[in-house]
Design a protein around this motif. Structure first.
Motif, short mmCIF file in Angstrom:
data_model
loop_
_atom_site.label_atom_id
_atom_site.label_comp_id
_atom_site.label_asym_id
_atom_site.label_seq_id
_atom_site.Cartn_x
_atom_site.Cartn_y
_atom_site.Cartn_z
N ILE A 15 -3.43 4.92 -1.49
CA ILE A 15 -4.81 5.27 -0.40
C ILE A 15 -4.80 6.42 -0.03
CG2 ILE A 15 -5.67 5.04 1.39
CD1 ILE A 15 -4.02 2.00 0.93
N ASN A 16 -5.67 7.59 0.00
CA ASN A 16 -4.91 9.10 0.01
C ASN A 16 -5.45 9.38 0.89
OD1 ASN A 16 -4.99 11.95 -1.00
ND2 ASN A 16 -6.65 11.90 -1.67
N VAL A 17 -4.46 9.88 1.52
CA VAL A 17 -5.06 10.66 3.64
C VAL A 17 -5.84 11.96 3.04
CG1 VAL A 17 -4.10 11.27 5.63
CG2 VAL A 17 -2.65 9.20 4.01
N VAL A 18 -6.85 12.23 3.56
CA VAL A 18 -8.04 13.16 3.32
C VAL A 18 -8.00 13.82 5.38
CG1 VAL A 18 -10.06 13.78 2.39
CG2 VAL A 18 -8.73 12.50 1.07
N ASP A 54 0.73 -1.30 0.10
CA ASP A 54 0.07 -0.02 -0.48
C ASP A 54 1.05 1.15 0.10
OD1 ASP A 54 -2.10 -1.53 -0.39
OD2 ASP A 54 -2.39 -1.14 2.00
N ILE A 55 0.15 2.25 -1.05
CA ILE A 55 1.23 3.79 -0.84
C ILE A 55 -0.06 4.46 -0.29
CG2 ILE A 55 2.37 5.01 -2.00
CD1 ILE A 55 2.72 3.34 -3.95
N TYR A 56 0.39 5.01 1.25
CA TYR A 56 -0.47 6.23 1.74
C TYR A 56 0.01 7.55 0.76
CZ TYR A 56 -2.35 3.06 5.35
OH TYR A 56 -2.80 0.92 4.62
N LEU A 57 -0.91 7.98 0.13
CA LEU A 57 -0.43 9.79 -0.20
C LEU A 57 -0.66 11.11 0.79
CD1 LEU A 57 -0.71 7.16 -2.55
CD2 LEU A 57 -0.12 9.41 -4.35
N ILE A 58 0.07 11.66 0.93
CA ILE A 58 -0.84 13.05 1.96
C ILE A 58 0.21 13.76 0.39
CG2 ILE A 58 1.75 12.27 3.14
CD1 ILE A 58 -1.39 13.14 5.68
N CYS A 59 -0.34 14.98 0.94
CA CYS A 59 -0.26 16.73 0.98
C CYS A 59 -0.99 17.48 1.90
CB CYS A 59 -0.85 16.86 -0.64
SG CYS A 59 -2.42 17.38 -0.53
N HIS A 60 -0.90 19.16 1.57
CA HIS A 60 -0.61 19.51 2.41
C HIS A 60 -2.55 19.32 3.37
CE1 HIS A 60 -1.58 23.25 4.78
NE2 HIS A 60 -2.78 23.93 3.47
N SER A 61 -3.67 19.45 1.70
CA SER A 61 -5.35 18.98 2.16
C SER A 61 -5.66 17.94 1.60
CB SER A 61 -5.93 20.35 1.27
OG SER A 61 -5.55 20.06 0.10
N GLY A 62 -5.27 17.49 0.67
CA GLY A 62 -5.53 15.62 0.15
C GLY A 62 -6.05 15.34 -1.34
N ARG A 63 -6.01 17.45 -1.53
CA ARG A 63 -5.83 17.62 -3.59
C ARG A 63 -5.22 17.02 -4.37
NH1 ARG A 63 -8.75 16.41 -7.42
NH2 ARG A 63 -8.90 17.19 -8.88
N ARG A 64 -3.95 17.24 -4.10
CA ARG A 64 -2.72 17.55 -4.69
C ARG A 64 -2.31 15.18 -4.51
NH1 ARG A 64 1.59 21.33 -2.80
NH2 ARG A 64 0.48 21.34 -1.41
N SER A 65 -2.69 15.38 -3.26
CA SER A 65 -2.38 13.27 -3.31
C SER A 65 -3.02 13.03 -3.60
CB SER A 65 -1.67 13.41 -2.42
OG SER A 65 -3.46 13.35 -1.05
N SER A 88 -3.89 19.30 8.97
CA SER A 88 -4.70 18.81 10.16
C SER A 88 -3.66 17.77 11.01
CB SER A 88 -6.17 18.51 9.59
OG SER A 88 -6.96 19.12 9.01
N TRP A 89 -2.56 17.48 10.21
CA TRP A 89 -1.58 16.35 11.41
C TRP A 89 -1.16 17.33 12.63
CZ3 TRP A 89 -0.27 11.18 10.57
CH2 TRP A 89 0.71 10.79 11.36
N THR A 90 -1.94 16.47 13.94
CA THR A 90 -1.39 16.24 15.15
C THR A 90 0.19 15.30 15.63
OG1 THR A 90 -2.90 14.87 15.90
CG2 THR A 90 -3.20 17.84 15.52
#
Length: 184
Positions: free
Chosen positions: A169-172, A142-153, A177-179
């Motif tokens: 898998i896109n992280v939205v 699995d590849i979890y893709l992340i950006c600033h908000s979820g659109r570019r990923s 919002s990452w803590t």
């Protein structure tokens, strides 16, 4: 450069707002019309080029005048349905990160965003380079893709899907919002 049919002011807006406004404006144009998007976000060139291609439009290029980027996009014809990309909520993803340190995380933000803080162990390939660097990625997990908000990923995942990757898998939402823990 080609004369625009409509000019859209997206100056001062950060990802994903230039794309959100562009998408809304494109819905009001006819096929063949040219939209000029004026933006100040440095990442907007790669974002709009990738979005244009994935949405069936033609990205005609960017002209820089001072701090303003003038992007030209020609509206395409009828668009086919996009293949669905799996999504995971940021909360569920953060829990997975805490439980499993072997996740493959692909951060597709621009270099300055990545260097300002990223998830430990994340691989960095900016959206504009994903298509050309896809072979650096593994197809077996699995590849979890992340950006600033979820659109570019999401756009990056679409590009990888076109290249035959399946476990995406896109992280939205994204890093905005990452803590959890970050590296600089």
């Amino acid at each position: 450069m080609q004369q625009p049919t409509v000019i859209l002011d997206a100056k001062g807006l950060a990802c994903p707002m230039p794309i959100v406004k562009t998408k809304k404006q494109m819905n009001e144009l006819l096929p063949g019309d040219v939209l000029e998007v004026q933006a100040t976000d440095k990442g907007s060139a790669a974002d709009l080029a990738a979005w244009s291609k994935s949405a069936g439009h033609e990205f005609l290029g960017t002209k820089v005048e001072g701090q303003v980027l003038h992007h030209l996009i020609r509206k395409g014809g009828v668009q086919e349905e996009e293949p669905m990309i799996s999504e995971i909520s940021l909360n569920a993803f953060q829990q997975k990160v805490k439980e499993d340190q072997s996740l493959f995380i692909l951060d597709v933000r621009e270099l300055d965003e990545y260097e300002a803080g990223h998830i430990p162990g994340a691989v960095h390939i900016p959206l504009g380079e994903v298509e050309h660097r896809a072979e650096e990625l593994t197809r077996e997990s699995d590849i979890y893709l992340i950006c600033h908000s979820g659109r570019r990923s999401e756009l990056a995942a679409q590009k990888l899907k076109e290249k035959g990757f399946q476990q995406l898998i896109n992280v939205v939402p994204g890093m905005n919002s990452w803590t959890g823990a970050i590296e600089k």
